[in-house]
Design a protein around this motif. Sequence first.
Motif, PDB file in Angstrom:
ATOM      1  N   GLY A 152     -49.946 -40.109 -55.452  1.00  0.00           N
ATOM      2  CA  GLY A 152     -50.437 -41.092 -55.635  1.00  0.00           C
ATOM      3  C   GLY A 152     -49.808 -42.557 -55.305  1.00  0.00           C
ATOM      4  O   GLY A 152     -50.356 -43.620 -55.865  1.00  0.00           O
ATOM      5  N   LEU A 153     -48.433 -42.502 -54.814  1.00  0.00           N
ATOM      6  CA  LEU A 153     -47.827 -43.659 -54.530  1.00  0.00           C
ATOM      7  C   LEU A 153     -47.549 -43.530 -53.103  1.00  0.00           C
ATOM      8  O   LEU A 153     -47.592 -42.873 -52.226  1.00  0.00           O
ATOM      9  N   VAL A 154     -47.307 -44.856 -52.774  1.00  0.00           N
ATOM     10  CA  VAL A 154     -46.824 -45.431 -51.086  1.00  0.00           C
ATOM     11  C   VAL A 154     -45.667 -45.576 -51.032  1.00  0.00           C
ATOM     12  O   VAL A 154     -45.037 -46.806 -51.400  1.00  0.00           O
ATOM     13  N   SER A 155     -44.801 -44.715 -50.505  1.00  0.00           N
ATOM     14  CA  SER A 155     -43.289 -44.864 -50.651  1.00  0.00           C
ATOM     15  C   SER A 155     -42.728 -45.401 -51.646  1.00  0.00           C
ATOM     16  O   SER A 155     -42.136 -46.460 -51.563  1.00  0.00           O
ATOM     17  N   LEU A 178     -36.510 -45.342 -69.814  1.00  0.00           N
ATOM     18  CA  LEU A 178     -37.571 -46.179 -68.786  1.00  0.00           C
ATOM     19  C   LEU A 178     -36.909 -46.279 -67.543  1.00  0.00           C
ATOM     20  O   LEU A 178     -35.756 -46.415 -67.428  1.00  0.00           O
ATOM     21  N   LEU A 179     -37.694 -46.141 -66.509  1.00  0.00           N
ATOM     22  CA  LEU A 179     -37.296 -46.446 -65.423  1.00  0.00           C
ATOM     23  C   LEU A 179     -38.171 -47.054 -64.313  1.00  0.00           C
ATOM     24  O   LEU A 179     -39.448 -47.147 -64.878  1.00  0.00           O
ATOM     25  N   TYR A 180     -37.832 -47.860 -63.416  1.00  0.00           N
ATOM     26  CA  TYR A 180     -38.920 -48.631 -62.690  1.00  0.00           C
ATOM     27  C   TYR A 180     -38.595 -48.264 -61.168  1.00  0.00           C
ATOM     28  O   TYR A 180     -37.557 -48.077 -60.623  1.00  0.00           O
ATOM     29  N   SER A 181     -39.901 -48.185 -60.429  1.00  0.00           N
ATOM     30  CA  SER A 181     -40.061 -47.958 -59.070  1.00  0.00           C
ATOM     31  C   SER A 181     -40.700 -48.983 -58.370  1.00  0.00           C
ATOM     32  O   SER A 181     -41.528 -49.382 -58.930  1.00  0.00           O
ATOM     33  N   VAL A 182     -40.069 -49.309 -56.979  1.00  0.00           N
ATOM     34  CA  VAL A 182     -40.956 -50.094 -56.312  1.00  0.00           C
ATOM     35  C   VAL A 182     -41.691 -49.234 -55.062  1.00  0.00           C
ATOM     36  O   VAL A 182     -40.889 -48.329 -54.709  1.00  0.00           O
ATOM     37  N   GLU A 183     -42.607 -49.603 -54.511  1.00  0.00           N
ATOM     38  CA  GLU A 183     -43.299 -49.048 -53.481  1.00  0.00           C
ATOM     39  C   GLU A 183     -43.603 -50.219 -52.316  1.00  0.00           C
ATOM     40  O   GLU A 183     -43.564 -51.148 -52.514  1.00  0.00           O
ATOM     41  N   ARG A 184     -43.422 -49.629 -51.058  1.00  0.00           N
ATOM     42  CA  ARG A 184     -43.445 -50.375 -49.989  1.00  0.00           C
ATOM     43  C   ARG A 184     -44.950 -51.029 -49.937  1.00  0.00           C
ATOM     44  O   ARG A 184     -45.070 -52.115 -49.210  1.00  0.00           O
ATOM     45  N   GLN A 185     -46.006 -50.406 -50.469  1.00  0.00           N
ATOM     46  CA  GLN A 185     -47.247 -51.122 -50.209  1.00  0.00           C
ATOM     47  C   GLN A 185     -47.955 -50.639 -51.804  1.00  0.00           C
ATOM     48  O   GLN A 185     -47.530 -49.674 -52.411  1.00  0.00           O
ATOM     49  N   PHE A 186     -48.772 -51.688 -52.161  1.00  0.00           N
ATOM     50  CA  PHE A 186     -49.283 -51.395 -53.367  1.00  0.00           C
ATOM     51  C   PHE A 186     -50.573 -50.634 -53.306  1.00  0.00           C
ATOM     52  O   PHE A 186     -50.606 -49.765 -54.436  1.00  0.00           O
ATOM     53  N   SER A 187     -51.249 -50.083 -52.209  1.00  0.00           N
ATOM     54  CA  SER A 187     -52.047 -49.106 -52.207  1.00  0.00           C
ATOM     55  C   SER A 187     -51.813 -48.770 -50.648  1.00  0.00           C
ATOM     56  O   SER A 187     -51.610 -49.537 -49.699  1.00  0.00           O
ATOM     57  N   ALA A 188     -52.761 -47.587 -50.267  1.00  0.00           N
ATOM     58  CA  ALA A 188     -52.786 -47.250 -48.756  1.00  0.00           C
ATOM     59  C   ALA A 188     -53.600 -48.277 -47.845  1.00  0.00           C
ATOM     60  O   ALA A 188     -52.949 -48.348 -46.642  1.00  0.00           O
ATOM     61  N   ASP A 189     -54.451 -49.143 -48.557  1.00  0.00           N
ATOM     62  CA  ASP A 189     -55.124 -50.025 -47.855  1.00  0.00           C
ATOM     63  C   ASP A 189     -54.717 -51.445 -48.053  1.00  0.00           C
ATOM     64  O   ASP A 189     -55.644 -52.327 -47.697  1.00  0.00           O
ATOM     65  N   ALA A 192     -51.355 -53.558 -47.544  1.00  0.00           N
ATOM     66  CA  ALA A 192     -50.190 -53.867 -47.279  1.00  0.00           C
ATOM     67  C   ALA A 192     -49.687 -55.112 -47.190  1.00  0.00           C
ATOM     68  O   ALA A 192     -48.282 -55.355 -47.053  1.00  0.00           O
ATOM     69  N   ASP A 193     -50.357 -56.046 -48.116  1.00  0.00           N
ATOM     70  CA  ASP A 193     -49.633 -57.247 -48.027  1.00  0.00           C
ATOM     71  C   ASP A 193     -48.738 -57.452 -49.351  1.00  0.00           C
ATOM     72  O   ASP A 193     -48.436 -58.666 -49.528  1.00  0.00           O
ATOM     73  N   GLU A 194     -48.722 -56.563 -50.143  1.00  0.00           N
ATOM     74  CA  GLU A 194     -48.049 -56.483 -51.086  1.00  0.00           C
ATOM     75  C   GLU A 194     -47.383 -55.062 -51.629  1.00  0.00           C
ATOM     76  O   GLU A 194     -48.028 -54.149 -51.381  1.00  0.00           O
ATOM     77  N   GLY A 195     -46.110 -55.037 -51.908  1.00  0.00           N
ATOM     78  CA  GLY A 195     -45.544 -53.636 -52.632  1.00  0.00           C
ATOM     79  C   GLY A 195     -46.130 -53.556 -54.198  1.00  0.00           C
ATOM     80  O   GLY A 195     -46.786 -54.503 -54.876  1.00  0.00           O
ATOM     81  N   GLY A 196     -45.540 -52.583 -54.740  1.00  0.00           N
ATOM     82  CA  GLY A 196     -45.819 -52.305 -56.043  1.00  0.00           C
ATOM     83  C   GLY A 196     -44.519 -52.100 -56.863  1.00  0.00           C
ATOM     84  O   GLY A 196     -43.350 -51.728 -56.561  1.00  0.00           O
ATOM     85  N   LEU A 197     -44.639 -52.258 -58.185  1.00  0.00           N
ATOM     86  CA  LEU A 197     -43.953 -52.208 -59.074  1.00  0.00           C
ATOM     87  C   LEU A 197     -44.340 -51.433 -60.371  1.00  0.00           C
ATOM     88  O   LEU A 197     -45.306 -51.874 -60.996  1.00  0.00           O
ATOM     89  N   THR A 250     -41.541 -53.940 -50.244  1.00  0.00           N
ATOM     90  CA  THR A 250     -40.802 -54.068 -51.110  1.00  0.00           C
ATOM     91  C   THR A 250     -39.552 -52.890 -51.026  1.00  0.00           C
ATOM     92  O   THR A 250     -39.885 -51.744 -51.128  1.00  0.00           O
ATOM     93  N   ALA A 251     -38.482 -53.289 -51.007  1.00  0.00           N
ATOM     94  CA  ALA A 251     -37.011 -52.307 -50.682  1.00  0.00           C
ATOM     95  C   ALA A 251     -36.450 -52.095 -51.960  1.00  0.00           C
ATOM     96  O   ALA A 251     -35.505 -51.061 -51.869  1.00  0.00           O
ATOM     97  N   HIS A 252     -36.233 -53.074 -52.970  1.00  0.00           N
ATOM     98  CA  HIS A 252     -35.200 -52.736 -53.749  1.00  0.00           C
ATOM     99  C   HIS A 252     -35.746 -53.385 -55.468  1.00  0.00           C
ATOM    100  O   HIS A 252     -36.693 -54.225 -55.310  1.00  0.00           O
ATOM    101  N   VAL A 253     -35.171 -52.663 -56.150  1.00  0.00           N
ATOM    102  CA  VAL A 253     -35.514 -53.072 -57.610  1.00  0.00           C
ATOM    103  C   VAL A 253     -34.161 -52.946 -58.521  1.00  0.00           C
ATOM    104  O   VAL A 253     -33.424 -51.962 -58.359  1.00  0.00           O
ATOM    105  N   ALA A 254     -34.044 -53.801 -59.345  1.00  0.00           N
ATOM    106  CA  ALA A 254     -32.860 -53.569 -60.148  1.00  0.00           C
ATOM    107  C   ALA A 254     -33.334 -54.398 -61.647  1.00  0.00           C
ATOM    108  O   ALA A 254     -34.341 -54.960 -61.837  1.00  0.00           O
TER     109      ALA A 254
END
Length: 357
Positions: A41-44, A56-67, A69-74, A99-103
């Motif tokens: 259920g995640l986009v990359s 705890l851990l944090y992941s970023v997605e290239r898109q917030f949802s499949a439809d 693409a104007d924003e990534g997800g955290l 979104t390509a990176h999280v720190a």
Amino acid sequence: MFVVIGTFTGGFMGGAPSEGLYVFEVDPRRGDCRPVQTVGGLVSPSFLCRHPSRPLLYSVERQFSADRADEGGLTTWRMDPATGRLEQLGRCPSGGAFTAHVAITRDGRVVTTANPLGPTVASFLLDEDGVARRPSSIVTHHGRGARERQSAPWPHSSFADAEGARLLACDLSLDRVMLYDIGREDGRLEPSRQPFAQVSSGAGCRHLAFHPDGRFVYVVNELDCSLSVFAYDAETGSLIVRQTVPTVPGEAVDTSQPAEIAVHPAGHCLYVTNRGHESVAVFAIDAEDGRVRLIGHEPTLGDTPRHIALSPDGAHAFVANQLSGEVAVFVIDAASGRLTATDCRISVPSPSCCLVW
């Protein structure tokens, strides 16, 4: 130990489509690898980081949802320390697109994202539960670089210093490491006294790593296959280049792209993955001035090594070979830092990042 693997669900750059995040329990000494969980259920969800003191851990997605693409997800996750299973605690827009990176800062207060199609860097002041809810600050990059690929800004990564007072963000197109002060109370980003440090024109700075003692910063440059060594003064925020060396042999420069960099916890060596050359370059670090010396190149046993992660004890390295769909595990020699391949292989479609727990 547990390993969480981020992937490209859409088969980015020709890799096989994946389902999302993968969790494995691994015993490298015995060569054992047991799947624990797959989170769909995640986009990359292509990059991950871990909270310094909480499970705890944090992941970023290239898109917030499949439809969208104007924003990534955290996304914020809780990991069960006993089972390794992940539970989602919160999810929000990442402050920019693709979104390509999280720190995260070492004190666990602030998470940052790098968003190439923002082109932005964003900060998130975490709530009392360690969950990212909304951006505290979003800064936009401007300009371009020398190469055709550098026609627009491309913030590729961001990393806080040991004090959590300053953020260093690599912009691949601008050939600059941008420096921002991080607000103590609100997590907001403001340009530092030295607003940026320059790498070579057309170098394409991608990722960086701090030395454990905080005095040196190592920047891997994707477009000219180089590694830049900087002296860093945490008090003043000055970043001064001291050395630049190639990460691959001369004949491989035109067909290679370095991707990830990691400094050993002991501080005596560092590692750079080279896509195309399909190698990990191993460098010794001089304890006095931080300069590096190439020890050698270790084959990654796969295609397109996008990421390398070291176990917390510095005993093992995990290399994500994106296009061959496998994470290779290596033993690290404690004295020299050299890598020796193990029989442990983790099969995952399009792996892009490993987080060792």
